[in-house]
Design a protein around this motif. Structure first.
Motif, PDB file in Angstrom:
ATOM      1  N   HIS A  84      34.527  37.002  42.185  1.00  0.00           N
ATOM      2  CA  HIS A  84      35.529  35.978  42.054  1.00  0.00           C
ATOM      3  C   HIS A  84      35.741  35.238  43.363  1.00  0.00           C
ATOM      4  CE1 HIS A  84      36.487  39.197  39.073  1.00  0.00           C
ATOM      5  NE2 HIS A  84      36.521  38.150  38.279  1.00  0.00           N
ATOM      6  N   ASN A  89      44.505  31.904  42.739  1.00  0.00           N
ATOM      7  CA  ASN A  89      43.481  32.865  42.332  1.00  0.00           C
ATOM      8  C   ASN A  89      43.298  32.926  40.823  1.00  0.00           C
ATOM      9  OD1 ASN A  89      45.874  34.079  41.684  1.00  0.00           O
ATOM     10  ND2 ASN A  89      45.418  36.030  42.648  1.00  0.00           N
ATOM     11  N   ARG A  90      43.952  32.030  40.084  1.00  0.00           N
ATOM     12  CA  ARG A  90      43.840  32.047  38.627  1.00  0.00           C
ATOM     13  C   ARG A  90      43.658  30.623  38.105  1.00  0.00           C
ATOM     14  NH1 ARG A  90      46.781  36.535  36.573  1.00  0.00           N
ATOM     15  NH2 ARG A  90      46.601  38.244  38.064  1.00  0.00           N
ATOM     16  N   CYS A  91      43.004  30.508  36.972  1.00  0.00           N
ATOM     17  CA  CYS A  91      42.929  29.227  36.273  1.00  0.00           C
ATOM     18  C   CYS A  91      44.317  28.911  35.712  1.00  0.00           C
ATOM     19  CB  CYS A  91      41.894  29.292  35.155  1.00  0.00           C
ATOM     20  SG  CYS A  91      41.942  27.881  34.009  1.00  0.00           S
ATOM     21  N   GLY A 133      44.459  31.614  32.892  1.00  0.00           N
ATOM     22  CA  GLY A 133      44.972  32.686  33.721  1.00  0.00           C
ATOM     23  C   GLY A 133      43.935  33.671  34.212  1.00  0.00           C
ATOM     24  N   ARG A 134      42.653  33.310  34.186  1.00  0.00           N
ATOM     25  CA  ARG A 134      41.602  34.230  34.619  1.00  0.00           C
ATOM     26  C   ARG A 134      41.045  33.804  35.965  1.00  0.00           C
ATOM     27  NH1 ARG A 134      37.347  34.681  29.894  1.00  0.00           N
ATOM     28  NH2 ARG A 134      36.661  36.461  31.146  1.00  0.00           N
ATOM     29  N   ALA A 135      40.540  34.813  36.715  1.00  0.00           N
ATOM     30  CA  ALA A 135      39.942  34.541  38.012  1.00  0.00           C
ATOM     31  C   ALA A 135      38.622  33.798  37.837  1.00  0.00           C
ATOM     32  CB  ALA A 135      39.729  35.841  38.773  1.00  0.00           C
ATOM     33  N   TRP A 148      49.040  43.010  37.765  1.00  0.00           N
ATOM     34  CA  TRP A 148      47.622  42.709  37.707  1.00  0.00           C
ATOM     35  C   TRP A 148      47.034  43.144  36.371  1.00  0.00           C
ATOM     36  CZ3 TRP A 148      45.587  39.755  41.326  1.00  0.00           C
ATOM     37  CH2 TRP A 148      46.278  39.658  42.534  1.00  0.00           C
TER      38      TRP A 148
END
Length: 409
Positions: A129, A164-166, A170-172, A287
């Motif tokens: 990531h 650090n997320r879309c 909401g994903r890396a 997390w």
């Protein structure tokens, strides 16, 4: 007497030809980001451009190794195809940080899938990531090299914290979808996850998956108002990119930041600005368990910013390492505290981080933390012992955690 012309690098048979036009690597741009721009320039995908660049060594361009390091034949082939020097190519690889943030990095090629297992168990790096600055992506679409390291948490150009997320799913982000717009999330959202699709404003489909297509350059940003966090980021960048003597001067600060990141508590952030205090929740799970690489709290930019705030505060008072470690010890929660039950990492810290991570360096802060018991070296099998570290762990099977420093021979 005419100057001697150096011999050209020896290339393996079938070396690639020189490409007619190649974009110039950006300032601190990562290799995957530059390859993606090359794919866009030639309107091809990654599988088509990789052979043209001579990057055919097995294991070097996997999702977990792309941009980590290249073998000498691969660097020579890439230089022959693009015309760039070895120094320019090496500047786009994470291996440039082997003397600072990524010690004991195994040498490529990584032909076997387990070649990096021991090192990756405690390395502070986001191999799959990457964090990102939405405003930098909106400006040029280039992904910076230091965004792959937890040590980078503030964009010094725009004075905002990294994301650090879309913002949609909401994903890396992995940023290995070469030949696509680097500012768009290309992760596949499982169609069976109805809640995730509804949260991402995607229609429920019968297809096996759907692409998110969230705009990363439109993600919400948090301005930096905490002066200590900003100053700490500047010092860590000097540690990563500075000259040898400049980097050595900031090594103690990096060690103190690493210690603070592992034992951070709400009590330490009472003087921090509001944007740093909410990073310490007292309930819930911060997390997702489905993304193991993001499980350690030190991969959160705001968490590392809070740790840098603590380190800069201690450094500004010119505390000696003994007093700084004592200050961290006195602010640890008791065994009955809810913070202790939910989030406190045990004294052995995170896995093998002490052996391979930022605790590799023999700093005064690390020696004092070991002496006082703030941290302890966990047991490591022979395959996980860092031969470059001044600290050794008792090799006998079943031995207890023995935090005794011993200089390597």
């Amino acid at each position: 007497m005419p100057a001697q012309v150096p011999d050209p690098p020896r290339l393996r048979p079938g070396a690639p030809r020189r490409l007619p036009a190649v974009p110039v690597p950006g300032w601190r741009e990562s290799l995957p980001s530059w390859i993606n721009r090359l794919c866009l320039a030639y309107e091809v995908r990654g599988p088509d451009i990789i052979p043209a660049l001579g990057l055919n060594v097995r294991g070097e361009m996997r999702p977990t190794t792309a941009g980590l390091a290249l073998s000498p034949p691969s660097i020579a082939a890439l230089g022959a195809a693009t015309g760039f020097s070895e120094q320019t190519i090496g500047g786009m690889l994470l291996s440039r940080f082997t003397a600072t943030a990524l010690p004991n990095l195994p040498r490529p090629p990584y032909g076997h899938p387990g070649a990096l297992t021991a090192w990756a168990a405690g390395a502070w790096a986001l191999r799959r990531h990457s964090n990102f600055c939405p405003r930098c992506l909106a400006r040029d679409g280039r992904w910076r090299l230091e965004w792959k390291l937890p040590w980078s948490f503030v964009c010094l150009d725009h004075v905002i914290y990294l994301c650090n997320r879309c913002p949609r799913c909401g994903r890396a982000q992995s940023r290995l979808c070469w030949g696509r717009d680097s500012r768009e999330c290309r992760l596949m959202q499982p169609a069976s996850d109805a809640a995730a699709l509804l949260r991402a404003d995607l229609p429920l489909r019968k297809e096996p998956n759907a692409v998110c297509r969230g705009r990363l350059d439109e993600a919400a940003t948090v301005p930096v108002t905490d002066a200590r966090a900003f100053e700490g980021q500047e010092r860590l960048m000097r540690w990563l990119y500075g000259a040898v003597d400049e980097s050595a001067r900031e090594e103690e600060f990096a060690s103190l930041t690493a210690l603070a990141a592992q034992c951070l508590t709400p009590e330490m952030l009472r003087r921090a600005q509001p944007e740093l205090r909410p990073v310490l929740p007292l309930d819930g799970d911060a997390w997702p368990r489905t993304q193991p690489e993001l499980s350690p709290l030190w991969t959160d930019p705001l968490w590392m910013a809070a740790a840098a705030h603590v380190a800069q505060r201690l450094s500004a008072t010119r505390y000696r390492p003994e007093r700084s470690v004592l200050w961290l010890n006195l602010r640890q929660p008791g065994p009955a505290h809810p913070w202790k039950r939910l989030y406190w990492r045990n004294p052995a810290l995170h896995g093998t981080a002490l052996v391979f991570g930022p605790f590799h360096h023999d700093t005064e802060h690390m020696r004092e933390a070991l002496r006082t018991g703030l941290v302890a070296l966990p047991y490591q099998g022979p395959a996980y012992i860092n031969t470059h570290s001044p600290y050794r762990v008792h090799p006998a099977a079943g031995s207890k955690v023995l935090p005794y420093p011993q200089r390597s021979e």
